[in-house]
Design a protein around this motif. Structure first.
Motif, PDB file in Angstrom:
ATOM      1  N   PHE A  25      26.589   0.059   9.707  1.00 11.17           N
ATOM      2  CA  PHE A  25      26.219  -0.701   8.539  1.00 11.17           C
ATOM      3  C   PHE A  25      25.746  -1.943   9.216  1.00 11.17           C
ATOM      4  N   ALA A  26      26.058  -2.388  10.543  1.00 12.25           N
ATOM      5  CA  ALA A  26      25.645  -3.583  11.020  1.00 12.25           C
ATOM      6  C   ALA A  26      24.149  -3.495  11.356  1.00 12.25           C
ATOM      7  N   CYS A  27      23.853  -2.042  11.759  1.00  8.62           N
ATOM      8  CA  CYS A  27      22.454  -1.575  11.927  1.00  8.62           C
ATOM      9  C   CYS A  27      21.426  -1.735  10.844  1.00  8.62           C
ATOM     10  N   VAL A  91      27.648 -12.107  16.757  1.00  2.96           N
ATOM     11  CA  VAL A  91      27.931 -13.446  16.670  1.00  2.96           C
ATOM     12  C   VAL A  91      26.729 -14.301  16.662  1.00  2.96           C
ATOM     13  N   LEU A  92      25.801 -14.128  17.521  1.00  3.18           N
ATOM     14  CA  LEU A  92      24.540 -14.691  17.601  1.00  3.18           C
ATOM     15  C   LEU A  92      23.798 -14.760  16.459  1.00  3.18           C
ATOM     16  N   ILE A  93      23.642 -13.445  15.650  1.00  2.00           N
ATOM     17  CA  ILE A  93      22.875 -13.328  14.584  1.00  2.00           C
ATOM     18  C   ILE A  93      23.562 -14.097  13.581  1.00  2.00           C
ATOM     19  N   VAL A  94      24.755 -13.920  13.232  1.00  6.75           N
ATOM     20  CA  VAL A  94      25.598 -14.890  12.187  1.00  6.75           C
ATOM     21  C   VAL A  94      25.368 -16.376  12.359  1.00  6.75           C
ATOM     22  N   ALA A  95      25.570 -16.855  13.496  1.00  8.72           N
ATOM     23  CA  ALA A  95      25.368 -17.846  13.790  1.00  8.72           C
ATOM     24  C   ALA A  95      24.088 -18.625  13.411  1.00  8.72           C
ATOM     25  N   PHE A  96      23.049 -17.918  14.083  1.00  2.91           N
ATOM     26  CA  PHE A  96      21.769 -18.421  13.927  1.00  2.91           C
ATOM     27  C   PHE A  96      20.868 -18.336  12.635  1.00  2.91           C
ATOM     28  N   ALA A  97      21.441 -17.202  12.001  1.00  2.63           N
ATOM     29  CA  ALA A  97      20.909 -16.914  10.525  1.00  2.63           C
ATOM     30  C   ALA A  97      21.570 -18.031   9.686  1.00  2.63           C
ATOM     31  N   ALA A  98      22.629 -18.442   9.570  1.00  2.00           N
ATOM     32  CA  ALA A  98      23.238 -19.682   8.901  1.00  2.00           C
ATOM     33  C   ALA A  98      22.675 -20.978   9.318  1.00  2.00           C
ATOM     34  N   PRO A 172      17.749 -15.844   1.772  1.00  2.00           N
ATOM     35  CA  PRO A 172      17.649 -14.407   2.652  1.00  2.00           C
ATOM     36  C   PRO A 172      18.543 -14.909   3.862  1.00  2.00           C
ATOM     37  N   PHE A 173      18.355 -16.118   4.442  1.00  7.27           N
ATOM     38  CA  PHE A 173      18.981 -16.600   5.906  1.00  7.27           C
ATOM     39  C   PHE A 173      20.699 -16.529   5.655  1.00  7.27           C
ATOM     40  N   PHE A 174      21.020 -17.113   4.670  1.00  2.00           N
ATOM     41  CA  PHE A 174      22.379 -17.215   4.342  1.00  2.00           C
ATOM     42  C   PHE A 174      23.293 -15.869   4.030  1.00  2.00           C
ATOM     43  N   GLY A 175      22.205 -14.869   3.358  1.00  2.00           N
ATOM     44  CA  GLY A 175      22.603 -13.567   2.928  1.00  2.00           C
ATOM     45  C   GLY A 175      22.739 -12.615   4.063  1.00  2.00           C
ATOM     46  N   VAL A 176      21.819 -12.645   5.091  1.00  2.00           N
ATOM     47  CA  VAL A 176      21.961 -11.978   6.406  1.00  2.00           C
ATOM     48  C   VAL A 176      23.249 -12.568   7.069  1.00  2.00           C
ATOM     49  N   SER A 177      23.522 -13.721   7.060  1.00  2.00           N
ATOM     50  CA  SER A 177      24.495 -14.252   7.960  1.00  2.00           C
ATOM     51  C   SER A 177      25.914 -13.849   7.308  1.00  2.00           C
ATOM     52  N   LEU A 181      28.346 -11.091   9.329  1.00  2.00           N
ATOM     53  CA  LEU A 181      29.713 -11.420   9.319  1.00  2.00           C
ATOM     54  C   LEU A 181      31.030 -10.310   8.946  1.00  2.00           C
ATOM     55  N   VAL A 182      30.560  -9.617   7.804  1.00  2.00           N
ATOM     56  CA  VAL A 182      31.239  -8.643   7.366  1.00  2.00           C
ATOM     57  C   VAL A 182      31.174  -7.564   8.517  1.00  2.00           C
ATOM     58  N   ALA A 183      29.859  -7.217   8.945  1.00  2.00           N
ATOM     59  CA  ALA A 183      29.712  -6.241  10.003  1.00  2.00           C
ATOM     60  C   ALA A 183      30.510  -6.676  11.123  1.00  2.00           C
ATOM     61  N   LEU A 184      30.428  -7.881  11.644  1.00  2.00           N
ATOM     62  CA  LEU A 184      31.221  -8.179  12.859  1.00  2.00           C
ATOM     63  C   LEU A 184      32.676  -8.104  12.652  1.00  2.00           C
ATOM     64  N   VAL A 185      33.309  -8.407  11.683  1.00  2.00           N
ATOM     65  CA  VAL A 185      34.762  -8.258  11.504  1.00  2.00           C
ATOM     66  C   VAL A 185      34.980  -6.566  11.708  1.00  2.00           C
ATOM     67  N   ALA A 186      34.224  -5.974  10.969  1.00  2.00           N
ATOM     68  CA  ALA A 186      34.464  -4.212  10.899  1.00  2.00           C
ATOM     69  C   ALA A 186      34.205  -3.994  12.264  1.00  2.00           C
TER      70      ALA A 186
END
Length: 435
Positions: A25-27, A91-98, A172-177, A181-186
């Motif tokens: 899913f993260a992929c 973590v970097l993708i979540v942070a920088f996309a947001a 789109p940026f907030f959506g990916v973030s 984040l869901v993928a990170l927790v999983a």
């Protein structure tokens, strides 16, 4: 997939642990980032009062940083382990996309896209190894799952970008973030800790690998091809007659769907019947023809739209088979070859959109596409210099226990404690054929 009786069963992508599904899913979400910004490029240019060249820096910062980071992913993962590397990338993708979504100007977005690219490199370089290492009940199914995730991400990225872009260019940026984040927790919860490999990779390995002619040549082909590919991906949205984000998302969804289908199904079929070299010649010439068509008819939106969608066919073939060629004829372990190839090709992909914006502004929109067509043809000519090794690699791939595959597999056994050597060796050969 064919079924067999008795103890041997065909591997299924649906019989995998939850950890494999979490990383898959993260992929999907990660690969969405490739085309996510396409539908909002015109909106960003208009609403942020940015030139086309400035907007193209969204690709340049992302891809150039991804390229450079490819040189250090092996060094990082060999010291902290695959799971921690995967989590760091997420973590970097979540942070920088947001942060990109919260930016107030184009330069902020460009900078945060660079951080996003660093996270993407760490994640992409590690995800396949994690999926294979965590799979049970058939490694082949895990490979199919990975390839399917890649295809879904490439296809749905522009569509999601278009849908969220109708609300705001920030969507789109907030959506990916949020999705990441869901993928990170999983991933944190479901993926078991991975051991730190015994062998620690050095930072110089990917650069030293360029001393090998076959790898350097194939990487050069990848750079030239990506110059054409990202010229199209980055600048074509400006030539589509002012389509809104949803319509642009639909165009690139059609493109991405063809990329996925021909990468997963078309490339193996063509390789088996025509060979890697001949299929790649045809694909590269096809991309050049479509780029030239856009350059010659840049004021006719219908031609641009059709050319972009059709390019998904040859892009899908090329993406799979150039990677196959890199892994087949490189005299170095595949992780090193992959890092070297990723570094070189993403440099081309990162610089091309910026060059397209500058050239279009100075000389007209047709110029970057015509130049890109010539560059891709140069890639086909460069590929011809290793025609023999490509044919030899095709012949080796159908012989059981090819030396390169077995050497890579034995190295993989040392990197994945507890994984049976026979399973890794068999899977390595399978992965080689599918890619």
């Amino acid at each position: 997939m064919s079924r067999s009786s008795g103890a041997a069963h065909a591997p299924s992508p649906f019989r995998q642990p939850k950890a494999v599904w979490a990383v898959a899913f993260a992929c999907v979400i990660s690969f969405m980032g490739i085309g996510l910004v396409d539908p909002i490029l015109p909106s960003l240019s208009g609403q942020l009062d940015a030139s086309h060249a400035e907007v193209e820096l969204l690709f340049t910062s992302y891809l150039v940083v991804t390229a450079i980071a490819m040189l250090v992913t092996g060094w990082v993962s060999s010291r902290i382990g695959a799971k921690k590397t995967l989590i760091a990338g997420l973590v970097l993708i979540v942070a920088f996309a947001a942060l990109a979504g919260a930016s107030s100007g184009i330069w902020g977005i460009v900078g945060f896209r660079a951080g996003w690219g660093l996270g993407n490199a760490l994640f992409i370089a590690t995800s396949l190894a994690v999926i294979v290492g965590s799979a049970s009940g058939g490694f082949a199914g895990a490979i199919v799952l990975y390839e399917t995730a890649l295809g879904l991400g490439i296809a749905t990225g522009p569509l999601v970008g278009g849908l969220l872009g109708t609300v705001s260019w920030r969507g789109p940026f907030f959506g990916v973030s949020v999705l990441m984040l869901v993928a990170l927790v999983a991933t944190v919860v479901l993926l078991e800790p991975t051991p730190v490999p015994e062998h620690r990779a050095s930072l110089a390995e990917p650069i030293r690998a360029l001393r090998h002619r076959a790898l350097a040549t194939t990487s050069g082909v990848g750079l030239l091809y990506n110059w054409g590919f990202f010229t199209m991906l980055g600048y074509a949205p400006f030539l589509m007659g002012g389509l809104d984000p949803i319509a642009l998302g639909g165009v690139f969804f059609g493109w991405g769907l063809l990329v996925a289908l021909f990468a997963v199904f078309g490339a193996p079929w063509c390789k088996e019947r025509f060979g890697t070299a001949r299929t790649l010649y045809a694909a590269l010439v096809g991309i050049a023809v479509l780029l030239a068509a856009i350059g010659l008819f840049d004021t006719v939106p219908a031609v641009v739209i059709v050319a972009v969608i059709l390019s998904g066919i040859v892009v899908g073939l090329n993406n799979t088979l150039v990677t196959t060629a890199v892994m087949s004829i490189s005299p170095v372990p595949r992780p090193t070859a992959s890092a070297t190839y990723g570094f070189v090709r993403f440099i081309g992909g990162g610089l091309a959109p910026l060059a397209a914006g500058l050239l279009a502004g100075a000389l007209g929109a047709s110029v970057p596409f015509l130049i890109a067509a010539v560059v891709v043809l140069a890639g086909a000519a460069l590929l011809a210099t290793i025609h023999g090794p490509l044919q030899d690699a095709d012949a080796d791939s159908v012989r059981e226990g090819a030396s390169q595959e077995r050497a890579d597999a034995e190295a993989a056994v040392r990197e994945v404690p507890g994984l049976p050597a026979e399973s890794v060796i068999a899977e390595d050969a399978l992965q080689h054929d599918r890619r």
